[in-house]
Design a protein around this motif. Structure first.
Motif, short mmCIF file in Angstrom:
data_model
loop_
_atom_site.label_atom_id
_atom_site.label_comp_id
_atom_site.label_asym_id
_atom_site.label_seq_id
_atom_site.Cartn_x
_atom_site.Cartn_y
_atom_site.Cartn_z
N VAL A 285 0.85 -1.20 0.00
CA VAL A 285 0.00 0.00 0.00
C VAL A 285 0.88 1.24 0.00
O VAL A 285 0.65 2.20 -0.76
N ASP B 51 2.22 2.02 -3.26
CA ASP B 51 1.16 2.29 -4.23
C ASP B 51 1.08 1.20 -5.31
O ASP B 51 0.72 1.47 -6.46
N PRO C 55 -5.62 0.52 -2.04
CA PRO C 55 -6.03 0.35 -0.65
C PRO C 55 -7.54 0.31 -0.46
O PRO C 55 -8.03 -0.26 0.51
N ARG D 194 -8.76 -3.30 -0.28
CA ARG D 194 -8.16 -4.19 0.72
C ARG D 194 -9.21 -4.73 1.70
O ARG D 194 -10.08 -3.99 2.17
#
Length: 235
Positions: free
Chosen positions: A70, A73, A77, A80
């Motif tokens: 995360v 990048d 996210p 998730r």
């Protein structure tokens, strides 16, 4: 070349294989008309492959490693989810006596008394086991007779006779036929590992990945986790 919309490429930690193979993968194939293509390998190896430039649609791996992806990048996210928790345990060959591992002291004695202890160098359980051995001051004694594998299922070494105790995540031990679970590591020697899933930024089949991840928190998936030695996610 296969249509990307009919190919779902994933990299997943071995700990989830039993639940995926038995329930989640077949359910996805039945509902979508194609099976996910999953590279089953330890999280450490997944991270190495991603660092080398490999890309897939979705990942399921240790939560701490997902945190790093995360930050880099490399995953979205917003996609998730927390999947399951895993505990480390001990197994013996089927029919073999079960050593007492009810306390940290008894557990340590069982390890020292074993002819050979099998563990995985690359897996989360093996990495933790090495730290635990150092903490207990038994690294030299155990490694002098250990059966260490680079990756894969340590319990396979029980069925070949190369080891009489195997250390790994309980769900990974259960994948191997011909073995018996003695139990989880006792007391404060236990280590709980959290597993997360997310879609990669460069996913080619984002829609398929979204459908697959949606299945990972359904009641049938949670039941499959529990049946394979995992716990529902607590993170």
């Amino acid at each position: 070349m296969a249509d990307a919309s009919q190919t779902l490429r994933m990299k997943c930690a071995l700990v989830l294989r039993e639940a995926f193979d038995r329930v989640i993968g077949p359910a996805f194939a039945a509902e979508n008309g194609y099976a996910p293509e999953i590279d089953w390998t330890p999280t450490t190896v997944i991270m190495q492959k991603i660092a080398a430039g490999e890309r897939v649609d979705a990942l399921v791996l240790i939560a701490d490693s997902m945190d790093r992806l995360v930050e880099q990048d490399l995953v979205d996210p917003a996609t998730r989810i927390e999947v399951a928790d895993s505990r480390v345990g001990i197994a013996v060959p089927k029919g073999a006596p079960h050593p007492d591992i009810s306390t940290p002291e008894a557990f340590t004695d069982a390890l020292l008394a074993a002819r050979s202890v099998a563990y995985s160098k690359a897996g989360a359980s093996g990495i933790y086991f090495e730290k635990m051995m150092a903490r207990l001051g038994i690294t030299e004694a155990i490694n002098a007779k250990a059966t260490v594998i680079p990756a894969g299922f340590t319990a396979e070494k029980l069925t070949t006779g190369e080891a009489d105790l195997a250390v790994q995540q309980l769900s990974e031990l259960l994948v191997v036929p011909g073995i018996e679970i003695v139990g989880p590591f006792p007391g404060d020697l236990q280590n709980v590992t959290h597993f997360s899933a997310a879609i990669m930024r460069e996913a080619r089949n984002r829609e398929g990945a979204e459908r697959f991840l949606a299945m990972l928190t359904q009641p049938r998936a949670i039941e499959a986790y529990r049946a394979s030695g995992l716990d529902a996610a607590t993170r």
